[in-house]
Each structure stands twice: as structure tokens, then as C-alpha cells.
Design a protein around this motif. Sequence first.
Motif, PDB file in Angstrom:
ATOM      1  N   GLN A 250      -3.085-106.048 -65.777  1.00  0.00           N
ATOM      2  CA  GLN A 250      -4.089-105.377 -64.954  1.00  0.00           C
ATOM      3  C   GLN A 250      -5.485-105.586 -65.534  1.00  0.00           C
ATOM      4  N   THR A 251      -5.622-105.420 -66.845  1.00  0.00           N
ATOM      5  CA  THR A 251      -6.860-105.652 -67.576  1.00  0.00           C
ATOM      6  C   THR A 251      -6.476-106.202 -68.948  1.00  0.00           C
ATOM      7  N   TYR A 252      -7.449-106.358 -69.816  1.00  0.00           N
ATOM      8  CA  TYR A 252      -7.149-106.798 -71.175  1.00  0.00           C
ATOM      9  C   TYR A 252      -6.361-105.754 -71.958  1.00  0.00           C
ATOM     10  N   ARG A 253      -6.284-104.543 -71.432  1.00  0.00           N
ATOM     11  CA  ARG A 253      -5.451-103.529 -72.080  1.00  0.00           C
ATOM     12  C   ARG A 253      -3.969-103.768 -71.827  1.00  0.00           C
ATOM     13  N   GLY A 254      -3.658-104.631 -70.856  1.00  0.00           N
ATOM     14  CA  GLY A 254      -2.255-104.988 -70.648  1.00  0.00           C
ATOM     15  C   GLY A 254      -1.672-104.482 -69.348  1.00  0.00           C
ATOM     16  N   ALA A 255      -0.522-103.830 -69.425  1.00  0.00           N
ATOM     17  CA  ALA A 255       0.297-103.473 -68.266  1.00  0.00           C
ATOM     18  C   ALA A 255      -0.455-102.624 -67.253  1.00  0.00           C
ATOM     19  N   TYR A 256       0.078-102.614 -66.039  1.00  0.00           N
ATOM     20  CA  TYR A 256      -0.546-101.872 -64.949  1.00  0.00           C
ATOM     21  C   TYR A 256      -0.444-100.363 -65.162  1.00  0.00           C
ATOM     22  N   ASN A 257      -1.577 -99.702 -65.010  1.00  0.00           N
ATOM     23  CA  ASN A 257      -1.669 -98.248 -65.040  1.00  0.00           C
ATOM     24  C   ASN A 257      -2.192 -97.825 -63.675  1.00  0.00           C
ATOM     25  N   LEU A 258      -1.353 -97.237 -62.859  1.00  0.00           N
ATOM     26  CA  LEU A 258      -1.732 -96.939 -61.483  1.00  0.00           C
ATOM     27  C   LEU A 258      -2.809 -95.870 -61.381  1.00  0.00           C
ATOM     28  N   ALA A 259      -3.056 -95.119 -62.461  1.00  0.00           N
ATOM     29  CA  ALA A 259      -4.156 -94.154 -62.449  1.00  0.00           C
ATOM     30  C   ALA A 259      -5.505 -94.870 -62.326  1.00  0.00           C
ATOM     31  N   LEU A 260      -5.575 -96.109 -62.818  1.00  0.00           N
ATOM     32  CA  LEU A 260      -6.818 -96.880 -62.744  1.00  0.00           C
ATOM     33  C   LEU A 260      -7.067 -97.401 -61.340  1.00  0.00           C
ATOM     34  N   ALA A 261      -6.020 -97.449 -60.527  1.00  0.00           N
ATOM     35  CA  ALA A 261      -6.160 -97.865 -59.133  1.00  0.00           C
ATOM     36  C   ALA A 261      -6.205 -96.668 -58.192  1.00  0.00           C
ATOM     37  N   GLY A 262      -6.150 -95.470 -58.751  1.00  0.00           N
ATOM     38  CA  GLY A 262      -6.192 -94.265 -57.942  1.00  0.00           C
ATOM     39  C   GLY A 262      -4.912 -93.984 -57.180  1.00  0.00           C
ATOM     40  N   LEU A 263      -3.809 -94.605 -57.604  1.00  0.00           N
ATOM     41  CA  LEU A 263      -2.539 -94.436 -56.891  1.00  0.00           C
ATOM     42  C   LEU A 263      -1.696 -93.301 -57.453  1.00  0.00           C
ATOM     43  N   GLU A 264      -2.032 -92.852 -58.619  1.00  0.00           N
ATOM     44  CA  GLU A 264      -1.394 -91.666 -59.186  1.00  0.00           C
ATOM     45  C   GLU A 264      -2.370 -91.056 -60.175  1.00  0.00           C
ATOM     46  N   HIS A 265      -2.177 -89.798 -60.490  1.00  0.00           N
ATOM     47  CA  HIS A 265      -3.088 -89.127 -61.414  1.00  0.00           C
ATOM     48  C   HIS A 265      -2.534 -89.228 -62.821  1.00  0.00           C
ATOM     49  N   GLY A 266      -3.388 -89.634 -63.747  1.00  0.00           N
ATOM     50  CA  GLY A 266      -2.923 -89.776 -65.119  1.00  0.00           C
ATOM     51  C   GLY A 266      -4.061 -89.641 -66.104  1.00  0.00           C
ATOM     52  N   LYS A 267      -3.710 -89.329 -67.329  1.00  0.00           N
ATOM     53  CA  LYS A 267      -4.689 -89.187 -68.395  1.00  0.00           C
ATOM     54  C   LYS A 267      -4.897 -90.546 -69.057  1.00  0.00           C
TER      55      LYS A 267
END
Length: 509
Positions: A250-267
Motif C-alpha cells: 500500500q505504501t513504503y510501510r508495507g501491507a494494506y491498512n484499510l484505515a488509511l483508505a477510510g474503509l475501516e476505523h483503526g488506530k
Amino acid sequence: MVKIVTKEELVAILAAMPERRTVGSTGAGGGLLEPDAVLACFEEAFVTHGSPKDMTLVHALGFGDKDRRGVNRFAHHGMVRRVIGGHWVWSPKLLSMSQKNEIEAYCLPGGVLMHLFREIGAGRPGLFTHVGLGTFADPRQQGGRCNTATTEEIVELMQIDGKDVLRYKPFAVDIGVVRGSVADASGNVSARDEPADLDSYSVAMAARNSGGIVIAQVRELVADGDIRPREVTIPGNLIDYILVVPDQAQTYRGAYNLALAGLEHGKVETSSGKEDAARRIVVSRAAEELVPGSTLNFGFGMSAGVAEKIVAEGRQKDFWFTIEQGIHNGDLLTGDMFGIAANPAAILSSPEQFDLYSGGGLDMTFLGLAEMDGHGNVNVSHFNGQISGPGGFVDITQKAKAVVFCGSFDTKGARSHVENGKLVIDAQGQVQKLVADVAGITFSGAQAKAEGKSVLYVTERAVFRLTPEGVELIEYAPGLDLQIDVLDHLGFTPILRNPRLMDARHFIA
């Protein structure tokens, strides 16, 4: 008809391309929407087959890892003859080639380039805009040219209805390179799992309507009907080739975090982790300017600390956050991940976001201050004889109702601390930042004065305001001798009326 290709097939297609093709690519810092696997195919085709060569590379926002990824793929002698970029720092090799006059190098405002892609795709005669007037992009300055090898005028000054405007000239885009999360069997591309859309559609449309081709990189293929219509970022009729990259990050941080796409809420960890006395003081003083209910923009670096302060104080609902990548609200990431937000409220395309900025829809922006001068000009794009680029800085500041620049008083070795509500200078910086004349005008004081814009320059030692008469020093830090610690270290003489001490609450350890 869309064709799914392997990396080997794509390398062969690119190797067969005629020379002097113009490539437009989407992407932003931190690996955001970066189609690196496709760009690696360009690199392999050139290194292995010597083609495509003498290309023109155009990108609106800088992207890469300062080593191999992103635009670094094009840093081979003979591979590109011209680069038009909105931000250059992520590719030191291309920067070096520019400085050595080995390529033609242009730098234009990021939003301008995104809008120019759109105008090219629409078949219009270039981009007509006020953005860039009085800055390095203005042909009365450098016209965006970065070295002596670069001679062609790609920006012209015109008058419409008695007002100065700039026309950024159109060009054909032969190859558009874009990225999404998924593509369906019909070639529709969706960025639904990505943190931003950027200018993907504009790049694809520019290439398609120039008679060129569009190459899309995605993580996976899905069946027709799996992508909901409102999730389509680029319709399949604009796509020629799709490269599937199952391990796409997803980014240079690696795996997909859906909170960054606004698809789920996450810290998500958002803080840059940087903390020093100068930064705390500048952020605290800059935040004094906040007006509840304002639509805000934040830039890279120290200015992003104002957003962090708002969040830390639980005041996020008092303001509307925006950043140039198309993000509205959410928890803004900083550092190399700037341009991304966890839990965003809305994600628009970047050209739409820049339309908001260009039209005056921004109440206030907090941006960096790398260098300023006595004319009220600010430079964040030209240093030590080379270009770094402004990204969206010019587009954002041109019509924002109020601009607050945030930066340290000097740099390289500068150290200070606070004690008993006062600032104590431990070591002077070796590099002066408040100079007689900036090395490049990224923000024009004269243009801002002509428009009656509110402009503040905040450092840890002193605060300045742009007035119709010039730059006025309005505050200085408690504990300092105004002459010895401030005025003697300026490259210009500011207006002095009755400067007051900065509020002691900004100097609490």
C-alpha cells in the motif's frame, strides 16, 4: 481491448517504443499510489535493450525512496532527456543529472501539473491560471527552468480581462502510468484500498486523448461486477495494459491498512516523533492564529505539528482539515508518510482538491519556512544551486485567505532550550534562513501584498507579519536581546514599530 501482461511482456512492449516518448506518471511520497513495478519495467527495458530512450518524464508530486524506487528508475544516462516535476528530492540521481546539465529540468507547481494533465486530456489549449504568478514558475522569473540546459519556454505570461495570468503550454502524453488496488475483466481500475486517488484519471485521460497508451498496475484482478460503479477510478476504455503485482504494498510501510483508505476505523501511529524546543515554540505560537470553523491545510515538516497539536488537545471537530493529496479530515500522518490520513472523512482526486484551493476555498494554511527575505518572499524549492520543488505549496498559498509560515530561525547546528518561561540560545545555526533575497521565490510577498493576503512568519526567536509597507517584526522571544539575538542575525532590516514579547506560555518546557 485491455490486455493483461506479465513483466516480461511489458518490458518487450516498452523496448519496442520509439525514442522521445513522453511519460506521465501518478504517485506521491512514501510509496503512495506508486506504480513502481511498471516503472521497473521501463528501467529493465532501457538497461537491457537501450530503449525506450530520450524520454520526457512528467510527474506532479515527487515520489521515490531516494535510492531505486519510483522516479529513481529513470536516472540512467540517455533514458530521459527532460524531466518536468513538481517535487524532486526523492531522486538524488535525477537531481544530480539536472545540476550537471545532463538533462533538461523543469519544476512546476504540483497542482498546476495535475490540472495541465486534465487540460491536455480535454483537448484545451493549455492551463490558464493565476497559480505561479510572481514565483519561480513565472516567465519573468525562471519560467520553471532549473538549469542552463533547459531553454524552451513552457510557460507564458498573458493578460485576460486586464489581469495577468499564466498559460502552461500543453504537450502530448504518449504513455500514462497509473495504479489502483484492483481491476476487473473489462479493465476498470479501482483505487478503493489506496489512501488517495491523486491524479490517476487525469494522467490516463491525457495519454488516451493524446493517442498514447495507458498502463495500470494493480494488486489483483476481480470479476466484472465486483467493483461498484462509484469505486471505479479509471474506466476500462482508457486502459490498454494491466500489470498484476500480487505483493503490491500500500505504501513504503508495507501491507494494506484499510484505515488509511477510510474503509475501516483503526488506530495508526501518526506523529513524526520529532520534538525540540524550537518546534514546540513555533507550533504553539502558530496555533494562536487558528480560527474555529476554518477550512485548513497543513504542509510537510514543522507546520504539520499544528495539526498534531489540534488533535492532542481534542479540538479536531473545531476545524476542517485538508491536504493536497485529496484528503479531508482524519488523522494526518507526518514525516515520509505525509499526504496520507487514517480514518479520513473524504477522499477526492487531487485535481479536485486543487480546484478548491485555486478558487479561494481555503481559509488558512500552515506551511514550512525554509528561507524568507525582507520582501516577504519564501523559498522552499531552491537550495545550493539545485531544485527541490514545491509540490502543492504554490497552488495552496496563492489563494489561501491566510498563510502562516512555520520554521526555525536558523539551521545546521542551531540549539536552544526554554528555561523559566524564556528562550535560551545554546548554539547559533551555521545557515542563515532569514536572508536579504531568497534563492528562489516559491511564495511571492509582492503578489500577496497586492491581494491583501494575511501572512505571518513564525520562528522560535521572532514573529513577522507582511504589511503593505513590508515585513514587520511584531514579536520576539522572552529572554532574548532583540538586537543581539535577532536583528544582528537577519539579512534584512524589518519594520520595527512596537514589537512585543511572545506569550510566555509558548516557552514552557
